[in-house]
Design a protein around this motif. Structure first.
Motif, PDB file in Angstrom:
ATOM      1  N   LEU A 132     -28.801 -43.741 -12.715  1.00 11.27           N
ATOM      2  CA  LEU A 132     -27.770 -43.598 -11.686  1.00 11.27           C
ATOM      3  C   LEU A 132     -27.756 -44.798 -10.742  1.00 11.27           C
ATOM      4  CD1 LEU A 132     -25.562 -41.843 -10.535  1.00 11.27           C
ATOM      5  CD2 LEU A 132     -27.295 -40.573  -9.240  1.00 11.27           C
ATOM      6  N   ILE A 148     -16.735 -41.472  -9.504  1.00  8.92           N
ATOM      7  CA  ILE A 148     -17.609 -40.449 -10.107  1.00  8.92           C
ATOM      8  C   ILE A 148     -17.504 -40.476 -11.631  1.00  8.92           C
ATOM      9  CG2 ILE A 148     -18.023 -37.980 -10.327  1.00  8.92           C
ATOM     10  CD1 ILE A 148     -19.035 -39.164  -7.730  1.00  8.92           C
ATOM     11  N   LEU A 198     -30.860 -39.529  -4.194  1.00  6.37           N
ATOM     12  CA  LEU A 198     -31.340 -40.899  -4.401  1.00  6.37           C
ATOM     13  C   LEU A 198     -32.026 -41.414  -3.141  1.00  6.37           C
ATOM     14  CD1 LEU A 198     -28.482 -42.680  -6.391  1.00  6.37           C
ATOM     15  CD2 LEU A 198     -30.725 -41.983  -7.204  1.00  6.37           C
ATOM     16  N   ASP A 235     -18.724 -32.349  -7.181  1.00  5.26           N
ATOM     17  CA  ASP A 235     -19.225 -32.656  -8.507  1.00  5.26           C
ATOM     18  C   ASP A 235     -20.736 -32.574  -8.470  1.00  5.26           C
ATOM     19  OD1 ASP A 235     -17.994 -34.496 -11.117  1.00  5.26           O
ATOM     20  OD2 ASP A 235     -20.162 -34.372 -10.791  1.00  5.26           O
ATOM     21  N   LEU A 288     -19.312 -43.481 -12.904  1.00  6.71           N
ATOM     22  CA  LEU A 288     -20.759 -43.297 -12.872  1.00  6.71           C
ATOM     23  C   LEU A 288     -21.220 -42.446 -14.052  1.00  6.71           C
ATOM     24  CD1 LEU A 288     -21.491 -42.665  -9.068  1.00  6.71           C
ATOM     25  CD2 LEU A 288     -22.141 -44.648 -10.431  1.00  6.71           C
ATOM     26  N   ARG A 289     -20.505 -41.385 -14.316  1.00  5.70           N
ATOM     27  CA  ARG A 289     -20.887 -40.503 -15.429  1.00  5.70           C
ATOM     28  C   ARG A 289     -20.811 -41.269 -16.745  1.00  5.70           C
ATOM     29  NH1 ARG A 289     -18.168 -36.546 -14.080  1.00  5.70           N
ATOM     30  NH2 ARG A 289     -19.817 -35.279 -13.157  1.00  5.70           N
ATOM     31  N   LEU A 305     -22.723 -34.282  -9.941  1.00  5.37           N
ATOM     32  CA  LEU A 305     -23.287 -35.621  -9.855  1.00  5.37           C
ATOM     33  C   LEU A 305     -23.545 -36.010  -8.398  1.00  5.37           C
ATOM     34  CD1 LEU A 305     -24.155 -38.108 -11.493  1.00  5.37           C
ATOM     35  CD2 LEU A 305     -21.824 -38.982 -11.283  1.00  5.37           C
ATOM     36  N   LEU A 330     -26.649 -37.859  -6.444  1.00  7.40           N
ATOM     37  CA  LEU A 330     -26.483 -38.994  -5.531  1.00  7.40           C
ATOM     38  C   LEU A 330     -27.180 -38.734  -4.201  1.00  7.40           C
ATOM     39  CD1 LEU A 330     -22.717 -39.890  -6.182  1.00  7.40           C
ATOM     40  CD2 LEU A 330     -24.713 -41.285  -6.741  1.00  7.40           C
ATOM     41  N   MET A 336     -23.640 -43.721 -17.028  1.00  7.56           N
ATOM     42  CA  MET A 336     -24.913 -43.064 -17.310  1.00  7.56           C
ATOM     43  C   MET A 336     -24.975 -42.621 -18.771  1.00  7.56           C
ATOM     44  SD  MET A 336     -25.586 -40.846 -13.853  1.00  7.56           S
ATOM     45  CE  MET A 336     -27.122 -40.202 -14.518  1.00  7.56           C
TER      46      MET A 336
END
Lengths: 178, 167
Positions: free
Chosen positions: B106, B153, A17, A8, B156-157, A10, A14, B160
């Motif tokens: 995030l 995941i 970070l 993903d 989290l999305r 995302l 991550l 956000m």
């Protein structure tokens, strides 16, 4: 062959970070331990904090105990005397000193407390009259007024007191028989 | 014996520390947990037969849970964000304001995850473990780990998006 794991976008965020890094101290602790696993490992900082906490508590308890002991000692040095006259001891203390003469000399007082006799200071006859007695005989009665005076010494004030008292009375004068 | 522990620590120190930190929420205690885990592993008579990284993460996770039980404290959400992540380099020109804002959202979203999902994200994203290694570390089936991670995941999305909608 295992299936490829899904990815993903995302996860790219991550991975970027800025996660906190362990300190250099941890690196040194780990390396020192791994170089010599048999050596005494220093207790973790959390355990040292516990030791410090226990030591602080123990120190406080020691101070408190010392203060308590001091207070007890001071209290024993000054015991409670109790109320005056509250002694119920049937055995009075022994006589330390006693007067050898059971009948000491009587010393006359330096001044007199008894007042002086009543003294007639002044008198006069006001009038007179003839009266008959129960037996039938006449007699003369005289009306007289007088002032009596009494004097005495007051030891409390150190002064001589004097009181004058007026009076009026009938006085019987004996009548000569005729 | 000690060589594989040195390799494990050198390769996974960030992930191991991050996992411990996500449990105990305090950096010094997290370091104690990592140190305690390595002491326990070094006391074992021989190297584990399974995956060494998964074994190390399991040891650190257990040590961190023990530390958390001893402390019996839990930091507030704001402290969790500050303790798990560090501030980005503000002077780096490649870090745009939008990127900083995205990372801030995030970070907050990670903090709001449930504990069992957050530890998966840390082991996966910061430790670089595979699902199988994660499954070995937490003692759960592979399918459970995979689905739980996907849920993390998604969460989290969603978090956000909610955070972006509030701004």
């Amino acid at each position: 062959m295992p299936a490829p794991e899904p990815h993903d976008e995302l996860e790219d965020l991550l991975a970027d970070l800025p996660i906190r890094e362990p300190s250099q101290m941890l690196d040194e602790r780990i390396n020192a331990f791994l170089c010599n696993p048999s050596s005494d490992t220093p207790p973790p900082r959390s355990a040292r904090r516990r030791v410090l906490r226990f030591a602080s508590v123990a120190a406080l308890l020691l101070v408190a105990g010392t203060v308590a002991v001091v207070l007890v000692v001071l209290n024993q040095a000054h015991p409670d005397i109790g109320e005056v006259g509250s002694n119920t001891d049937d055995n009075p203390p022994a006589i330390v000193e006693q007067n050898a003469d059971p009948e000491p000399d009587i010393v006359e007082a330096a001044y007199r407390f008894e007042p002086e006799p009543l003294r007639l200071e002044w008198s006069r006859e006001i009038s007179e009259e003839t009266r008959t007695a129960p037996n039938g005989k006449p007699y003369t009665a005289v009306l007289r007024e007088a002032i009596d005076q009494r004097t005495w010494y007051d030891p409390q004030t150190g002064t001589t007191m004097q009181v004058s008292t007026p009076r009026k009375e009938w006085v019987i004068r004996h009548q000569n028989p005729f | 014996m000690k060589h594989w522990l040195e390799d494990i620590y050198r390769e996974h120190r960030r992930g191991l520390f991050g996992l411990a930190l996500s449990v105990v929420r305090e950096p010094a205690t997290a370091e104690d947990a990592v140190h305690e885990a390595f002491v326990r592993m070094a006391k074992q008579p021989q190297k584990p037969t399974g995956d060494a990284a998964a074994y190390a993460y399991r040891a650190v996770r257990n040590a961190a849970i023990d530390q958390a039980r001893r402390r019996k404290t839990r930091a507030k959400p704001a402290e969790e964000i500050a303790s798990l992540f560090v501030a980005p380099e503000q002077d780096d020109p490649s870090w745009s304001a939008q990127r900083n804002e995205t990372q801030a959202m995030l970070k907050r979203a990670i903090d709001e995850l449930p504990d069992n999902e957050r530890e998966l994200v840390i082991m996966r994203s910061f430790g670089g473990l595979t699902f199988q290694q994660i499954a070995d570390a937490i003692g759960q089936p592979l399918s459970t780990v995979s689905s739980r991670y996907q849920n993390a995941i998604k969460s989290l999305r969603q978090l956000m998006e909610n955070s972006h909608a509030r701004t």
